[in-house]
Each structure stands twice: as structure tokens, then as C-alpha cells.
Design a protein around this motif. Structure first.
Motif, short mmCIF file in Angstrom:
data_model
loop_
_atom_site.label_atom_id
_atom_site.label_comp_id
_atom_site.label_asym_id
_atom_site.label_seq_id
_atom_site.Cartn_x
_atom_site.Cartn_y
_atom_site.Cartn_z
N SER A 44 -24.50 52.14 32.90
CA SER A 44 -24.58 52.82 34.21
C SER A 44 -25.28 51.98 35.26
CB SER A 44 -25.34 54.14 34.06
OG SER A 44 -26.72 53.88 33.82
N LEU A 45 -26.17 51.09 34.82
CA LEU A 45 -27.01 50.32 35.74
C LEU A 45 -27.94 51.21 36.56
CD1 LEU A 45 -25.15 47.29 37.36
CD2 LEU A 45 -27.08 47.29 35.80
N ALA A 46 -28.25 52.37 36.01
CA ALA A 46 -29.15 53.29 36.73
C ALA A 46 -30.46 52.59 37.06
CB ALA A 46 -29.41 54.53 35.88
N GLU A 47 -30.88 51.68 36.20
CA GLU A 47 -32.14 50.95 36.44
C GLU A 47 -32.12 50.26 37.80
OE1 GLU A 47 -30.05 50.56 33.92
OE2 GLU A 47 -31.03 49.98 32.05
N LEU A 48 -31.00 49.66 38.12
CA LEU A 48 -30.88 48.92 39.38
C LEU A 48 -30.58 49.87 40.54
CD1 LEU A 48 -30.65 46.18 40.90
CD2 LEU A 48 -28.24 46.14 40.24
N LEU A 49 -29.66 50.79 40.33
CA LEU A 49 -29.23 51.68 41.42
C LEU A 49 -30.39 52.53 41.94
CD1 LEU A 49 -25.89 52.73 39.73
CD2 LEU A 49 -26.11 51.34 41.78
N SER A 196 -38.64 50.04 37.33
CA SER A 196 -37.55 50.81 36.74
C SER A 196 -37.24 50.31 35.32
CB SER A 196 -36.33 50.68 37.66
OG SER A 196 -35.24 51.34 37.13
N LEU A 197 -37.27 49.00 35.16
CA LEU A 197 -37.00 48.43 33.83
C LEU A 197 -38.10 48.82 32.84
CD1 LEU A 197 -35.72 44.80 34.67
CD2 LEU A 197 -34.38 46.86 34.24
N ARG A 198 -39.32 48.90 33.37
CA ARG A 198 -40.43 49.30 32.49
C ARG A 198 -40.19 50.72 31.96
NH1 ARG A 198 -45.30 51.66 33.08
NH2 ARG A 198 -45.11 51.97 35.33
N GLY A 239 -34.47 54.83 33.64
CA GLY A 239 -35.18 53.99 34.62
C GLY A 239 -36.16 54.76 35.49
N SER A 240 -36.35 56.05 35.19
CA SER A 240 -37.29 56.85 36.00
C SER A 240 -38.54 57.19 35.19
CB SER A 240 -36.62 58.15 36.47
OG SER A 240 -36.47 59.03 35.37
N ALA A 241 -39.62 57.47 35.91
CA ALA A 241 -40.88 57.84 35.23
C ALA A 241 -40.68 59.15 34.47
CB ALA A 241 -41.98 57.98 36.27
N HIS A 320 -38.76 38.36 34.02
CA HIS A 320 -37.47 37.86 34.52
C HIS A 320 -36.51 39.05 34.64
CE1 HIS A 320 -39.36 34.47 32.32
NE2 HIS A 320 -39.01 33.82 33.41
N PRO A 321 -36.77 39.92 35.60
CA PRO A 321 -36.07 41.21 35.61
C PRO A 321 -34.55 41.12 35.69
CG PRO A 321 -37.43 40.94 37.58
CD PRO A 321 -37.76 39.81 36.67
#
Lengths: 432, 387
Positions: A44-49, A196-198, A239-241, A320-321
């Protein structure tokens, strides 16, 4: 309130609440006239979006919700009237009808697509994106993630073929970012991506742990019913808290259940693996067909591929995100595809690790990605392992091809067979 | 070099065409057998497009796996119910021993076909792989990626060929295929400009046998027969000119194509589009694999199974119709073909908006009865003629 009462069941109730809140946010975004990013569960790439503050819409999830809420047939009929064949993906058709209805769904309203990001994990994703291109003029960004070329052929970092694929995925991410900047009106912020990646790392770690915990006897969640709730949160809140916190809590709940020997609602007699996509038009009843015999699903390939390969627990390198996002995407989406196409070894491992009594293959009319190879996989699995299998066909959306009575007959016969196998094994054991 | 197909030689045109038709109809695949009997090795590749030049450069016979008019008695139990026919009959070819291969490649053209390498691989001892042709044709990195993928294919094929596949080998093969593509373009130009000179089924047969032969032989056939076809006495007929769309993967039965040809002039189509995917000469020198990769992306046709923002499906169909000076379209799809059925909606809506008449149908490679379809098509054509 006892600790048990506080913890047990929390994952399901919190999951349902988060899901409702997510949909309320989408409805609010639609009311404000904001455009959304339309994405799919495999990559989904939700992390980036998320870092562009784009509302994220998962059309697969919306479509399956119409089936669970027993209105899918209305949506399917509308899309078929528009011209779509009864023989194509039901998710696509439900979404076409949703678009024709201005985004109206039983749970609320979704915003129009401002951009769609589609991996090639399912080819229909790409055809779907083309529909929005034509309907709304939405730019469709195909994020091409090459999968395994053959069974067992999974080169890793350092291998020239892997590196070739990684460069390709990374280059596409770099090409996607300006598209997202243009659509959202926001500049890319690498620190927000890191954050988000964290959260995604926390979720992935937890997801992997969650699956491991279900090896316990009794199993602590039903991979088909409870698992679908977990999947919804894993996708919608990746990708959300809030998503990360949910999964930390969920792992705590399941560890508690393991420690206290608390199983699912089913009195576990048979441990099963589910292969395919659930039968959403009779979702609860489908699960009952197994539960009534003491069968519970301890794992499923659905929890692998529909989480986009989160089962691997891939951890992004926050130093290196973007590079790490590319590698994680490549590795995880490839794994999701493997669990559909090259699943024989995966199932054999599940049988051993989860002490499985039977494997239920559920190919569906709507989804050829998942269903095409299942009959052959079943044959291959039965050559590798002496395990009972059930092969039942229906659909994830279309109640016209779901026959509950026929399913029940087959499921009943399957359990009778399982009981006979067990009795026969016990007899053989007593004669030794 | 072994001659795989000599039956057409030194025969009158109609007999030569009949020999080509017999070859295409023969489900024992005699050319493949002859190649193997002479010690040759065969590389099967599923629809739609495969860079055959790489296999050819290794002295291997590329064999286009595109289903067959056979009953999938062995293959049926390897698949579920809701599936196109071509997947089953293609697997049947290998399970039944009709075709023996040294390697098999498929592509992620659709959700069903991408499963085929896995299914095939579980049932055969030789390499069965997916070639990941780029689905992001608009990425600036796609050509470099694809060159690497083609190089990977070369590395899979070299042990089968028993030798390295060098740049010179590739350049020579590209030259052979460039000639082949030019000859097929000539065939299609004839079909477009003087469709009364050859039937729709004849044009199809002459194209399709390319998937069964070394291209040198296919070139020889086309070089010999095209002038004869052009020169044969035929009266120009005033029939409706149509474009046939929907034959990019599973193929309609030859009798269906012939039936359509009885009512209309099929002046362009997407039948076996993979054989005509590259539309102009590939540069053979320098970096041949790189040239092939660029050609796939930049010198190519269009189909429902490739997404390219530069080739939106509706406008591409209109362009095909315009270039062929067609008056109408036959918009078909193979039964259970997800991309084909989805594309039908795009095509019919596009044609509605453009005011171009069309005839919609579905087909299956194994269908044998066309009476109803013929009546419907004739009615459609008559309506156009008397409009």
C-alpha cells in the motif's frame, strides 16, 4: 474488573473502534472535498502516503465490507448494468458502483481518488487503476515490484538480480514522490517518513509475533474471523502511532492468553489452516461451519498476502529511510506473492509449526490471483505431507455462487474424515 | 539447419496455404517434434510477448504456448472452475506429452497466467520461470531494469543451449526477427489495403505459424507467398471494414475467424499481438539486450495487459480503427479472461462516445458452434450496410 476481563477481547473491540474512526475520517475528508490516495493491501505504501497527509482509501476493504454487510449484490448488479461481466473480480465491480454512487458505502462515504498507487502484486490492481483514470482522470502510478521468478528462487541483498530489482523499486519511489507532492501540495519530509517507518516497524514486529503466538494450544485467535479484524487495522493504520500502539496491545493480549491457556470461543478440537480469501457474503456462518465441529483456523495464507508480507516482520533502517523502504517493499511484496503462487513449502512449514490437522483450500470465482494455483498446490502439498485437505469453491463477494448447503455438506464430510483418520491412527497406535 | 516445415514448398498458392493451415491445426506439433528429433531444444513461452531473440540466439527453438484445440483431460484437475481455457489447454500440452520442452516462461500478464509458471514447475522437471516484464513502462528506470531481466533470461538459457549466448549471436537473431516483423507488417498492410486478396483466416494462419517455426523458415514462407497473394486474381468487394479486438492472449478458433471473414473485411486486429509487439526494427548492434528492452517499451504496440500512461486503451483502439480505415469494431473477450472482459467496457464506452458501431461477443478456443454468432454478426453487418 479482573485482568482477564480487561485484556481478553480488547483487540477485537479496539480494532472495531479504530476501524470506525478511520472510516469516519474518510467520510469527513469526502465532505471537505479532499482527494484521497487509493491503494491496495499488497504494497500500500501507507508509510509514505501518510507523510503527505493524504486520506488513504483501500477499495478492497470497502468492497469486502459491502459483502459482510450483505449489500454486495446491489453494488455488483449496478456495475454489471454499467457493462462489467459477471466473471470479473467482485471487488472491482463493487468499487465501480461505489464510484457511480459518489463514494457512498454502508459505512460512510469515501473521498474521490486524487492519485492511485498500485503494485503489480495483483494484475487487477492495475486494471482497476485504469478505471479511475477514465472515470475521474486520476493519475495511476504503477509501482512495479518484481516477484520471485520461480519456486525457491529468492535472491537476497548483494545478489546481482536482487540488486537490479531493488534499484528499480527505489527509482520508482523517487519518481512517485514528486507525484505525491503535486497531488497533496506538500513537500516530502524525510523525517516524517522516518517516523512513519518507525511505527511500521513496531507493527511488523508485532504482526510477526502475533502469528507465532497462535502456535500455542489452544490457539489464541481465529485466523479467519479475528484475523480479518487485525488485518483491517494493519492495513488502514500502517505507519501510524495508533496502529503501532494497537498492535503492541494486541501482542500483550495474546501473550496473556497464551500464559493463561485462554483460547478462542471455539472449544478447539481441530487445528486448521485456511488458504485463499474468506467467504465474505456469509462470513460469520462460514466460520461457524467449522467452529461447530471444534475446528479453528490457527493460521492462513490470507494473513500473509493480505498484510502485504508483514508476516516477515521486516524492519526498516531508519538511517536510510527511502532505500530501506524500497528494500522492505521488494522483500515484503515478493513474500506476499510467494504465499499465493509458491505456497506449498509455506503450508508444509505451517502444518509442522502449528500442529495442523487439516488444510482448507477456498478458491473463489472473483480472484484468479489467489485461486488459480490452489488445486495444484493442494496436490503438491498432499504429496509432501500426510494431511487432510478440503477444497471448496465459492466467492468473496457474489452470493450467487455461494451455496451454504453445499458448503456445509463438504465441511461435514471433511470433519467426519478427520475423525476417522484420528480413530484409525489411534487404533494403529494401540496395536503397536 | 534442419527444415521443420517443407510441406508448403513447390506447391500452388492455395495448396501452400492449406499446408500452413494443416500445420496450425495439428495438435501433435510436428515442427517441434522434428526439431527435437534432430537434437534441438525447445523453449516454451506463454502469451503475450517474449523476447524470442534470446532463445533463438542460443540455437534454441522458441515455441509460443498459446493453448490448443485439445481437451484438457489431465490439466483440468490442476485448476479450479472459474478459469480461461488457454491456461488449461496449455498445461495439457505438456502433461499429455504433446510438446516436450527444456524450459518454460510465463509473464505476469494477468492474475491467472502469473500462476502458470508455479503450476507448470510443480509438474515438470525443467526450469519454469516468470519473466517480470515491467509494468511501470513510464519509469525512466524501466529499460535498465528490463535489460537486466533479459540478461537473467539469457543466463537461464545458456546452460540449456550448452554455450554462451554472445552479443554477435543476439545481433544476428535480432536481424532475423527484424525481417520477420517487417514481413508481418507487410502482411498486415495487405490485409488493410486489399483485404479481398486474402481471407482473415489466411492472414491469421500465416502469422500464427511463426510461433511454431524457426523464424528463418517463417521468413522464407512469407517472402515466397506474400507476392503470390498480392498477385492472385481477386475482385475487390465492398464489405464492412472491421477491427477485431480481444485476441491478445487466448485465440478464437480458426473457424470463428473464417466466419467473421465471410461477413466483413478484418482490416486489423490484436490477434497474437505478441508476435507483432515491436513495431519497428530493433537496433541489433551495440547492446542487443538493451535494444530489445528499449524496443519493448518504446517501439511497441498496445494491449490490455500492459499499462502505459502514453497508451490509454480507448484512444489506442480508436487509433487502430482510424489507421485501418475501419467502419466498425468487433469487441470480443475470451471467456473468464479478466483483462479482456474489463477492457470490453472501456472499448464499448469509447466506441459509443465516438459513434463507431461495434459488435460484442465472447469466445472460447474450443468452441465449435458458430451458427448463432454468425446470424448475429450478419444482422449487425446488414444493419450497417442499410443504414
Amino acid at each position: 474488573m479482573t485482568a482477564t476481563a480487561e485484556i481478553v477481547g480488547r483487540g477485537n473491540s479496539d480494532g472495531a473502534r479504530l476501524f470506525r474512526e478511520w472510516f469516519a475520517d474518510l467520510t469527513a475528508a469526502a465532505a471537505e472535498g479532499r482527494g484521497a490516495a487509493y491503494v491496495f493491501v499488497m504494497g500500500s505504501l501507507a508509510e509514505l502516503l501518510r507523510t503527505f497527509d493524504l486520506p488513504i482509501v483501500f477499495p478492497e476493504i470497502n468492497s469486502l465490507q459491502t459483502a459482510v454487510r450483505r449489500v454486495a449484490h446491489e453494488y455488483l448488479a449496478e456495475a454489471e448494468d454499467y457493462g462489467y461481466s459477471p466473471d470479473i473480480c467482485g471487488y472491482v465491480k463493487a468499487d465501480v458502483a461505489t464510484q457511480l454512487r459518489g463514494g457512498a458505502l454502508p459505512m460512510g462515504r469515501i473521498p474521490k481518488p486524487a492519485v492511485s498507487v498500485l503494485t503489480n502484486a495483483c494484475n487487477t490492481y492495475i486494471k482497476w487503476g485504469e478505471i479511475w483514470e477514465r472515470m475521474h482522470g486520476t493519475p495511476a502510478f504503477v509501482l512495479d515490484v518484481p516477484g520471485s521468478r520461480a519456486a525457491g528462487l529468492r535472491p537476497g541483498p548483494g545478489d546481482a538480480d536482487f540488486e537490479g530489482d531493488r534499484r528499480y523499486v527505489l527509482a520508482q519511489l523517487r519518481e512517485l514522490i514528486p507525484v505525491l507532492e503535486r497531488v497533496s501540495g506538500q513537500r516530502f519530509d524525510v523525517d516524517r517518513l522516518r517516523e512513519s517507518l518507525r511505527h511500521a516497524n513496531t507493527m511488523s514486529r508485532a504482526w510477526q509475533r502475533l502469528l507465532e503466538l497462535n502456535r500455542s494450544r489452544p490457539s489464541v485467535f481465529n485466523a479467519l474471523s479475528d484475523g480479518t479484524i487485525f488485518l483491517g487495522v494493519a492495513n488502514a493504520l500502517r505507519g501510524s502511532a495508533a496502529g503501532a500502539a494497537y498492535f503492541e496491545d494486541l501482542v500483550e493480549e495474546m501473550e496473556y492468553k497464551v500464559a493463561h491457556g485462554i483460547g478462542t470461543l471455539t472449544e478447539e478440537k481441530w487445528r486448521l489452516v485456511f488458504v485463499g480469501v474468506p467467504c465474505y457474503p456469509i462470513f460469520r456462518r462460514f466460520n461457524e461451519l467449522f467452529g461447530e465441529w471444534g475446528g479453528t483456523f490457527v493460521n492462513s495464507t490470507y494473513l500473509w498476502f493480505a498484510s502485504g508480507g508483514t508476516n516477515l516482520g521486516y524492519q526498516y533502517d531508519l538511517a536510510h529511510p527511502l532505500e530501506s523502504l524500497a528494500e522492505g517493499l521488494l522483500v515484503s511484496v515478493r513474500d506476499a506473492m510467494d504465499s499465493m503462487f509458491f505456497q506449498t513449502g509455506i503450508l508444509a512449514d505451517m502444518i509442522d509449526a502449528f500442529h495442523v490437522d487439516g488444510v482448507v483450500f477456498h478458491p473463489i470465482k472473483s480472484c484468479r490471483t489467489v485461486s488459480t494455483g490452489l488445486a495444484d498446490n493442494r496436490r503438491a502439498l498432499m504429496e509432501q505431507r500426510d494431511v487432510a485437505t478440503l477444497f471448496i469453491e465459492s466467492d468473496m463477494m457474489d452470493r450467487r455462487v455461494v451455496s451454504e448447503a453445499q458448503l456445509k455438506n463438504r465441511v461435514d464430510a471433511f470433519f467426519e474424515g478427520l475423525a476417522a483418520r484420528k480413530a484409525s491412527a489411534a487404533l494403529a497406535q494401540s496395536r503397536r | 539447419m534442419t527444415t521443420l516445415f517443407a510441406e508448403w514448398r513447390d506447391r500452388p498458392l492455395d495448396d501452400a496455404l492449406a499446408a500452413c493451415r494443416d500445420l496450425l491445426d495439428d495438435d501433435r506439433f510436428p515442427t517441434v517434434r522434428r526439431w527435437r528429433e534432430a537434437g534441438g531444444k525447445v523453449i516454451g513461452h506463454f502469451q503475450v510477448y517474449f523476447p524470442e531473440e534470446i532463445a533463438h540466439a542460443g540455437g534454441l527453438l522458441p515455441f509460443k504456448v498459446r493453448g490448443a484445440a485439445v481437451e484438457p483431460t489431465r490439466a483440468e484437475s490442476h485448476f479450479g472452475s472459474y478459469l480461461c481455457s488457454i491456461l488449461k489447454t496449455s498445461l495439457e500440452l505438456t502433461l499429455s506429452g504433446r510438446v516436450e520442452l527444456e524450459a518454460f516462461f510465463t509473464h505476469p500478464i494477468c492474475d491467472a497466467a502469473r500462476n502458470l509458471a508455479a503450476v507448470w514447475g510443480r509438474n515438470t522437471p525443467y526450469p519454469c520461470q516468470i519473466v517480470y516484464l515491467p509494468q511501470n513502462a513510464n519509469s525512466a528506470h524501466a529499460a535498465e531494469y528490463l535489460r537486466h531481466e533479459y540478461d537473467r533470461v539469457r543466463r537461464v538459457l545458456e546452460p540449456i543451449a550448452g554455450r554462451a549466448i554472445g552479443e554477435a549471436d543476439l545481433a544476428a537473431s535480432i536481424a532475423v526477427y527484424n525481417e520477420n516483423r517487417a514481413l508481418i507488417r507487410e502482411l498486415y498492410a495487405l490485409k488493410r489495403d486489399a483485404p479481398w486478396q486474402l481471407g482473415a483466416d489466411e492472414a491469421y494462419v500465416l502469422t500464427a505459424i511463426g510461433g511454431l517455426l524457426r523464424r528463418e523458415e517463417h521468413n522464407e514462407i512469407l517472402r515466397a507467398l506474400l507476392p503470390q497473394i498480392r498477385g492472385r486474381p481477386a475482385k475487390a468487394r465492398d464489405r464492412i471494414r472491421v477491427v477485431f479486438e480481444g485476441g491478445f492472449c487466448e485465440q478464437p478458433p480458426l473457424d470463428l475467424i473464417r466466419m467473421i471473414g465471410r461477413s466483413c473485411h478484418v482490416v486489423d486486429d490484436d490477434l497474437l499481438i505478441g508476435l507483432r509487439w515491436i513495431v519497428s526494427d530493433v537496433v541489433p548492434d551495440g547492446d542487443p539486450l538493451g535494444s530489445l528492452a528499449v524496443a519493448y517499451l518504446e517501439q511497441s504496440s498496445h494491449s490490455p495487459v500492459q499499462h502505459d500512461a502514453r497508451k490509454p486503451k480507448g484512444p489506442m483502439l480508436l487509433e487502430r480503427i482510424r489507421a485501418a480505415r475501419a467502419q466498425a469494431a468487433i469487441v470480443t473477450a475470451a471467456k473468464m479472461c479478466e483483462p479482456g472482459l474489463e477492457e470490453q467496457v472501456v472499448h464499448t464506452r469509447t466506441l459509443d462516445e465516438a459513434g463507431i458501431p461495434y459488435f460484442v461477443s465472447e469466445f472460447e478456443e474450443n468452441m465449435t458452434s458458430f451458427e448463432q454468432l454468425e446470424i448475429q454478426l450478419e444482422t449487425f453487418v446488414e444493419n450497417l450496410l442499410f443504414e
